[in-house]
Design an enzyme around this catalytic site. Structure first.
Site: not given
Ligand SMILES: NC(=O)c1ccc[n+]([C@@H]2O[C@H](COP(=O)([O-])OP(=O)(O)OC[C@H]3O[C@@H](n4cnc5c(N)ncnc54)[C@H](O)[C@@H]3O)[C@@H](O)[C@H]2O)c1
Ligand SMILES: O=C(O)C(=O)C[C@@H](O)[C@H](O)[C@H](O)COP(=O)(O)O
Ligand SMILES: [Zn+2]
Length: 356
Positions: A241, A237, A260, A223, A244, A139, A248, A117, A233, A181
């Site tokens: 988005n 927050r 993304h 952020k 998005h 998130k 998405h 948990r 959110e 972003e």
């Molecule tokens: N939690 C959040 O708030 C939030 C915010 C924005 C995006 N996201 C999520 O993040 C993801 C997208 O992230 P992303 O754009 O980093 O993509 P990703 O994690 O898919 O990475 C992109 C590619 O780069 C490679 N890579 C990573 N670091 C590297 C490095 N230093 N050198 C060479 N290759 C490298 C990875 O292996 C992958 O092939 C999505 O799933 C999206 O939904 C989450």
């Molecule tokens: O941090 C947040 O809040 C965001 O919405 C950041 C976004 O860039 C990110 O892609 C996030 O994962 C989207 O969230 P979701 O709630 O739409 O799945």
């Molecule tokens: Zn995003």
């Protein structure tokens, strides 16, 4: 070695530096015995630096390479990590480290949120997108067959280490995708970000110059300020988005073949076109979206003929309430608002405006 530290509320630090691996044990803290390193399979250099820093501090390091990119964000991969943690007797004082892009840090955060948990997670983002966005703010989540990030939890990290030297191996297309972003933070809050990119887009993408670092710091600050006020959110927050809802939907329709950040770039154009039709934004502001994203090499159009599938996916967006579609929109650059229940005609007309 230079480093800057941005604090997220009263909770945790985001360290932004070069060759800053020695900071990692401090972020993990003194109570841990074991560290599960959930890492992208593509990162031998950073993986070794992380292992050395943690082992050097006397920690047992459990190395878990997970499938690359979006393939990591599945229930099956999460279940494999839960098994590994069980086998190693992972306790509530042990720590998960997420090392990679946003897909890896989303998975690592989710596994940390759910094991016992909730155990601590330290995020070590290695893409621009993960540094400025995914690794900060708590998130976490995985996808299901029905859509993007449909299962997850709010689980803030105990620390974030963004080592800018890791960006040197990042493919150019992923660096560019991360800029979407950054631009998002510029259009919703910090318009200096926009001005910096507009002044010199090449400098914005130059790992050897000062502009990229300033953009990272500014985007992280946006952020951090938002999530410190509204972690779960409930309202504010949602502005993070921006772009998005449509973004998405593209990712899902394309079975995650689009990055993304690329999808979010088109999503920002879509919602700007929608805001234009709703009388919120002027044409000059929409043009400004297109110009800045194009200058960075980001896409601004999406294929025609996908409307029904896109609309179905948009209805599953987390901002939807019942049958009411809700968008984060702008009523001026730097001034986010909500656009609720746009007409079918407006929704379709905005799609026609981005359909290339
Ligand atoms: N939690 C959040 O708030 C939030 C915010 C924005 C995006 N996201 C999520 O993040 C993801 C997208 O992230 P992303 O754009 O980093 O993509 P990703 O994690 O898919 O990475 C992109 C590619 O780069 C490679 N890579 C990573 N670091 C590297 C490095 N230093 N050198 C060479 N290759 C490298 C990875 O292996 C992958 O092939 C999505 O799933 C999206 O939904 C989450
Ligand atoms: O941090 C947040 O809040 C965001 O919405 C950041 C976004 O860039 C990110 O892609 C996030 O994962 C989207 O969230 P979701 O709630 O739409 O799945
Ligand atoms: Zn995003």
């Amino acid at each position: 070695m230079s480093r800057n530290v941005i604090r997220v509320g009263d909770d945790y630090d985001v360290v932004i530096g070069d060759d800053a691996w020695d900071d990692l044990p401090g972020l993990v803290g003194e109570r841990a015995q074991r560290v599960l390193v959930v890492r992208a399979p593509t990162l031998p250099g950073p993986a070794e630096s992380v292992r050395r820093a943690l082992a050097g501090a006397g920690l047992e390091v459990i190395d878990a390479a997970v499938p690359d990119a979006e393939q990591a964000k599945t229930a099956e991969v999460a279940a494999g990590l839960w098994s590994l943690m069980g086998q190693h007797g992972f306790t509530r004082t042990d720590v998960v480290v997420g090392l990679g892009g946003g897909a890896t840090t989303d998975l690592a955060g989710f596994v940390a949120a759910t094991w016992l948990r909730g155990v601590p997670v330290v995020q070590v983002p290695t893409t621009l997108l993960a540094m400025v966005d995914a690794a900060v703010g708590g998130k976490t989540g995985i996808n299901t067959a029905e859509g993007k990030n449909l299962v997850g939890a709010f689980h803030p990290p105990v620390g974030v280490l963004a080592d800018l030297t890791t960006l040197r191996t990042l493919p150019r297309a992923d660096l560019v995708a991360g800029m979407a972003e950054v631009v998002k933070c510029g259009v919703i809050v910090d318009t200096t970000i926009l001005e910096l990119v507009e002044r010199d887009p090449a400098a914005a993408l130059d790992l050897d110059g000062p502009v990229l670092r300033e953009l990272v710091e500014r985007a992280v600050q946006v952020k951090a300020d938002v999530v410190a006020q509204d972690l779960r959110e409930s309202s504010l927050r949602e502005i993070l988005n921006y772009g998005h809802t449509f973004g998405h939907a593209i990712e899902q329709v394309e079975h995650y073949a689009w990055r993304h950040g690329e999808a979010v770039a088109v999503g920002m154009i879509y919602v700007a076109e929608l805001a234009l039709r709703a009388g919120l934004l002027g044409q000059a502001d929409v043009d400004r979206h297109r110009a800045v994203l194009t200058s960075l090499g980001l896409p601004t159009t999406y294929a025609d003929g996908q409307w029904d599938d896109l609309l179905t996916a948009m209805r599953r967006d987390k901002k939807t309430r019942g049958s009411l579609l809700r968008f984060v929109a702008l009523d001026a650059i730097g001034s986010p608002t909500r656009l609720e229940g746009p007409s079918e005609q407006q929704l379709r007309a905005a799609y026609d405006a981005v359909a290339g």
